[in-house]
Scaffold this active site. Sequence first.
Site, PDB file in Angstrom:
ATOM      1  N   GLU A 163       0.847  -1.192   0.000  1.00 12.96           N
ATOM      2  CA  GLU A 163       0.000   0.000   0.000  1.00 12.96           C
ATOM      3  C   GLU A 163       0.885   1.245   0.000  1.00 12.96           C
ATOM      4  O   GLU A 163       1.803   1.367   0.810  1.00 12.96           O
ATOM      5  CB  GLU A 163      -0.892  -0.019   1.242  1.00 12.96           C
ATOM      6  CG  GLU A 163      -1.731   1.217   1.458  1.00 12.96           C
ATOM      7  CD  GLU A 163      -2.493   1.169   2.781  1.00 12.96           C
ATOM      8  OE1 GLU A 163      -3.027   2.209   3.178  1.00 12.96           O
ATOM      9  OE2 GLU A 163      -2.531   0.093   3.414  1.00 12.96           O
ATOM     10  N   ASP A 178       0.296   5.090   0.538  1.00 15.56           N
ATOM     11  CA  ASP A 178      -0.624   6.163   0.895  1.00 15.56           C
ATOM     12  C   ASP A 178      -0.091   7.487   0.365  1.00 15.56           C
ATOM     13  O   ASP A 178       0.844   8.064   0.922  1.00 15.56           O
ATOM     14  CB  ASP A 178      -0.788   6.243   2.416  1.00 15.56           C
ATOM     15  CG  ASP A 178      -1.521   5.046   2.991  1.00 15.56           C
ATOM     16  OD1 ASP A 178      -2.373   4.496   2.290  1.00 15.56           O
ATOM     17  OD2 ASP A 178      -1.231   4.669   4.137  1.00 15.56           O
ATOM     18  N   GLU A 183      -3.336  10.974   3.153  1.00 18.69           N
ATOM     19  CA  GLU A 183      -4.323  10.733   4.199  1.00 18.69           C
ATOM     20  C   GLU A 183      -4.450  12.039   4.946  1.00 18.69           C
ATOM     21  O   GLU A 183      -3.473  12.553   5.491  1.00 18.69           O
ATOM     22  CB  GLU A 183      -3.878   9.605   5.128  1.00 18.69           C
ATOM     23  CG  GLU A 183      -3.899   8.255   4.456  1.00 18.69           C
ATOM     24  CD  GLU A 183      -3.761   7.132   5.464  1.00 18.69           C
ATOM     25  OE1 GLU A 183      -4.785   6.537   5.830  1.00 18.69           O
ATOM     26  OE2 GLU A 183      -2.619   6.866   5.896  1.00 18.69           O
ATOM     27  N   HIS A 231       3.797   1.588   2.734  1.00 16.41           N
ATOM     28  CA  HIS A 231       3.634   0.407   3.594  1.00 16.41           C
ATOM     29  C   HIS A 231       4.003  -0.839   2.783  1.00 16.41           C
ATOM     30  O   HIS A 231       3.177  -1.353   2.031  1.00 16.41           O
ATOM     31  CB  HIS A 231       2.187   0.244   4.047  1.00 16.41           C
ATOM     32  CG  HIS A 231       1.630   1.293   4.943  1.00 16.41           C
ATOM     33  ND1 HIS A 231       1.596   1.160   6.314  1.00 16.41           N
ATOM     34  CD2 HIS A 231       1.039   2.475   4.670  1.00 16.41           C
ATOM     35  CE1 HIS A 231       1.004   2.223   6.841  1.00 16.41           C
ATOM     36  NE2 HIS A 231       0.657   3.034   5.869  1.00 16.41           N
TER      37      HIS A 231
END
Length: 460
Positions: free
Chosen positions: A233, A235, A238, A249
């Site tokens: 993942e 990101d 956010e 991640h």
Amino acid sequence: MFPKLALFSLALAALTSVHGQGVGSYQSETHPKLNWQKCTKGGSCTTVAGSIVLDANWRWVHKTGDYKNCYTGNTWDTTLCKSNKDCASNCALEGADYSKTYGITTSGNSLTMKFVTNNDNGANIGSRVYLLASDTKYQMFTLLNQEFTFDIDVSKLPCGLNGAVYFSQMDADGGMSRFSTNKAGAKYGTGYCDSQCPRDIKFINGEANAEGWTPADNDQNAGLGGAGSCCNEMDIWEANSISTAYTPHPCDGLQQNKCSGTACGGGDNRYASECDPDGCDFNSYRMGDTSFYGPGKKVNSNSKFTIVTQFITDTGTASGSLKEIRRLYVQGGKVIQNSKVNVDGMNPALDSVNDEFCATAKTAFGDTDSFGKHGGLRQIGKSMAKGAVLVLSIWDDHTANMLWLDSSYPTDKDPSTPGVARGTCDTGSGVPADVEGAANGVQVIYSNIKYGDIGSTYTA
């Protein structure tokens, strides 16, 4: 990601008979159109006429050929779902009324996602959508030595909310080709995964997640099953109007993978999975610049702005290894460089995610280096070279009230301890019942998505 899932009991018409995780025929599935652009050096951008699709977890699940719910509130019907395979055979996913039921609308290159949408069946809370290349395939992004850019309006996102944009290493077809019992595929938003190995997913790998399902005691719409869905993942964004972070991640593998029980991590077993749940986050407030992002600050969240994320390789080519994730902002006709680090024990020249930043941040904050354990930037780079799906969402947090993003967290530590303060929200904020009850007008607007060569997607 721990979004709240809004699920409804609907009276529906006759439905198609299928064998496996199937689809109904009451509500036609018409994907809202959304344009984005592919850019090359010199500032030349080509418009792509695409669309979006709602995640399968938000859809109504019912008995095939009948009105009966397979899932109501936060529990499965055990007569239809005696086993995961039985449930997939007996149940179907329904099409979505994006605007009326979910508060999702598009116009040209703009996507608006409302947090709470009242409708004939109650209220929908949050949502998650994916970009589609066609009606049956997700748009896959390979971004090494490239940049990804979009505009955002978070002015109506208060404490406790998260308007998130990220890449998930899902299968392009939602898992249909790998799992023969998945008859719904990308057209119905199947195949979700992320680095938290979420266990609240109702169908994984073409089977239900009903076995071992435990309804949540703090969420009337969600629960945890016996299995989870893991993958790399990235990101990109956010954020709410108060705080923001971007965070890679990594996971050990390079495709979506089903986990079971404690091997999914979480709770007391947080670091037991094949993925890094913490990531290596760059939150300007947490990194010591409390004047950089927020209402009236250098990047003013009261107004729309542009976010540029660049994926720099060691060779300056798409075949190199990822060495840096660089962030820029554009607002009011000006390019705003990312904030610098102001944390004891860290190089004050750091202003991006690289190996030095990640290693020294973990040490300075006393955090577990799960990021390095799972391969760090190099592994995220491998994931990006293979390709990932773009996810856009709006959600609240029943696990930690979003305090990890916009407040002081953990709450039992002194906020003056390095790494604890992440934003100005009160530690009592973000309670889902509160943010959902005060959600009139709360929304996020994503627009003007572009990707391409470094320096090609934005102008001052």
